[in-house]
Design a protein around this motif. Sequence first.
Motif, PDB file in Angstrom:
ATOM      1  N   VAL A 177      30.750 -40.182 -15.316  1.00  0.00           N
ATOM      2  CA  VAL A 177      31.169 -41.530 -14.937  1.00  0.00           C
ATOM      3  C   VAL A 177      30.590 -42.527 -16.018  1.00  0.00           C
ATOM      4  CG1 VAL A 177      30.514 -42.863 -12.906  1.00  0.00           C
ATOM      5  CG2 VAL A 177      31.822 -40.958 -12.469  1.00  0.00           C
ATOM      6  N   GLN A 178      29.832 -42.125 -16.825  1.00  0.00           N
ATOM      7  CA  GLN A 178      29.589 -43.102 -17.522  1.00  0.00           C
ATOM      8  C   GLN A 178      29.833 -43.526 -18.511  1.00  0.00           C
ATOM      9  OE1 GLN A 178      25.387 -41.520 -18.567  1.00  0.00           O
ATOM     10  NE2 GLN A 178      24.734 -42.066 -16.435  1.00  0.00           N
ATOM     11  N   SER A 217      29.720 -52.296 -13.833  1.00  0.00           N
ATOM     12  CA  SER A 217      29.832 -53.753 -13.032  1.00  0.00           C
ATOM     13  C   SER A 217      30.434 -54.356 -13.575  1.00  0.00           C
ATOM     14  CB  SER A 217      28.177 -54.163 -13.009  1.00  0.00           C
ATOM     15  OG  SER A 217      27.870 -55.022 -12.555  1.00  0.00           O
ATOM     16  N   PRO A 218      31.185 -55.320 -13.500  1.00  0.00           N
ATOM     17  CA  PRO A 218      32.252 -56.982 -14.427  1.00  0.00           C
ATOM     18  C   PRO A 218      30.837 -57.768 -14.859  1.00  0.00           C
ATOM     19  CG  PRO A 218      31.922 -56.707 -11.295  1.00  0.00           C
ATOM     20  CD  PRO A 218      31.691 -55.776 -12.146  1.00  0.00           C
ATOM     21  N   THR A 219      29.903 -57.533 -14.221  1.00  0.00           N
ATOM     22  CA  THR A 219      28.961 -58.693 -14.390  1.00  0.00           C
ATOM     23  C   THR A 219      28.101 -58.135 -15.698  1.00  0.00           C
ATOM     24  OG1 THR A 219      28.158 -59.257 -12.260  1.00  0.00           O
ATOM     25  CG2 THR A 219      27.099 -59.901 -13.998  1.00  0.00           C
TER      26      THR A 219
END
Length: 102
Positions: free
Chosen positions: A55-56, A63-65
């Motif tokens: 997953v990482q 996050s898109p931020t």
Amino acid sequence: MNTRGLEFRVSAAAVVAVLTGFLLGISGVVRADGSEEVRPVTEPVGEATRDWLQVQRGGEQASPTTQGLPEAARTRALGRYLESFEHPIPETYFPRDSFGTR
């Protein structure tokens, strides 16, 4: 009051408690009447860790931020890091004669 010995004993007790819990988790649970309940492993050992690492790596849940520190915090952190090189690394962090004494 010398608390170094107390801190060491508390730390040692915590390590013993964690290891005991780990070993009981591997071998099963011993009940008060002496009988043992063996819990089967439901998934191969390490499978959950491999899933989390995937997953990482994949970034699907990233996050898109863009996350970062403010400039002032980055400057202070870099300063602390650079100052750490001004002091030699000690051979030991604790006096060798302090272990085993009260």
